[in-house]
Design an enzyme around this catalytic site. Sequence first.
Site, short mmCIF file in Angstrom:
data_model
loop_
_atom_site.label_atom_id
_atom_site.label_comp_id
_atom_site.label_asym_id
_atom_site.label_seq_id
_atom_site.Cartn_x
_atom_site.Cartn_y
_atom_site.Cartn_z
N TYR A 1 0.72 -1.31 -0.05
CA TYR A 1 -0.04 0.07 0.31
C TYR A 1 0.74 1.33 -0.11
O TYR A 1 0.63 2.18 -0.59
CB TYR A 1 -0.95 0.11 1.15
CG TYR A 1 -1.76 -1.20 1.32
CD1 TYR A 1 -3.16 -0.77 0.58
CD2 TYR A 1 -1.79 -2.21 1.83
CE1 TYR A 1 -4.12 -1.85 0.56
CE2 TYR A 1 -2.84 -3.23 1.88
CZ TYR A 1 -3.92 -2.95 1.26
OH TYR A 1 -4.90 -3.92 1.21
N ASN B 1 -12.40 0.03 -5.71
CA ASN B 1 -12.31 -0.12 -7.01
C ASN B 1 -13.40 -0.88 -7.66
O ASN B 1 -14.02 -1.76 -7.39
CB ASN B 1 -11.16 -1.29 -7.07
CG ASN B 1 -10.78 -1.69 -8.32
OD1 ASN B 1 -11.17 -1.39 -9.42
ND2 ASN B 1 -9.91 -2.62 -8.58
N CYS C 1 -6.71 -5.15 -7.92
CA CYS C 1 -6.24 -4.82 -6.44
C CYS C 1 -6.04 -5.77 -5.24
O CYS C 1 -5.69 -5.74 -4.33
CB CYS C 1 -7.83 -3.72 -5.79
SG CYS C 1 -9.27 -4.80 -6.11
N HIS C 2 -6.22 -7.01 -5.76
CA HIS C 2 -5.87 -8.22 -5.05
C HIS C 2 -4.31 -8.21 -5.03
O HIS C 2 -3.56 -8.86 -4.12
CB HIS C 2 -6.29 -9.60 -5.88
CG HIS C 2 -6.07 -9.86 -7.21
ND1 HIS C 2 -6.76 -9.15 -7.95
CD2 HIS C 2 -5.00 -10.62 -7.60
CE1 HIS C 2 -6.13 -9.57 -9.45
NE2 HIS C 2 -4.95 -10.51 -8.69
N GLU D 1 -2.03 -16.75 -9.72
CA GLU D 1 -1.09 -15.78 -10.47
C GLU D 1 0.30 -16.64 -9.69
O GLU D 1 1.23 -15.90 -10.28
CB GLU D 1 -1.13 -14.38 -10.05
CG GLU D 1 -2.37 -14.00 -10.75
CD GLU D 1 -2.79 -12.46 -10.60
OE1 GLU D 1 -1.55 -11.84 -10.39
OE2 GLU D 1 -3.57 -11.95 -10.96
#
Length: 186
Positions: free
Chosen positions: A120, A143, A151-152, A178
Amino acid sequence: MDSTERPRGPHLEWTVAASDIGPLFLAATEEGLVRVEFHADAGRPDLAGPLVSRLGADAWRPAPGREVLLAEPIRQLAAYFAGELRRFELPLDWRLSAGFNRLVLRELASSVPYGSVVGYGELAARVGQPGAAQAVGAAMGSNPLPVVVPCHRVVENDGGIGGFGGGVETKRALLALEGVLPQPLF
């Protein structure tokens, strides 16, 4: 509006699409994808109601497979969840985000690739506001395009996973997809 009758003026096309993390509400305008929501209830006929009033457009839910504005987002999301797509190439309608939030979300979308994460605080520094880590968290919570605007991929500076509008388990599943986290045991 009937799924066979597309509105003539400005409109919002919407649907609920299946995904590996549960049903997603998707909405698009002529400008691009405008909304993605987690845990959608396909049986709710008023699902697009709040967006219709905010955007001033008629809502249209085409029959499955008959989507026009959502055909490419549906295809790309399916490819993403199949592990075949690492970068979304979609037009986005940013009308549901403004100011600092939009600035942060655009930076996130353009600079944090598949399989990586950012803190962040680091994201705040990237947009010229190094002390605004909490404001970045608020931007992530607002979002309108999660998954597509990833945003993850934003985590706590100390290595914690952080919060997530779709739930922490959904965030874990996306990061595991991912390759950032190991696949869940269950």
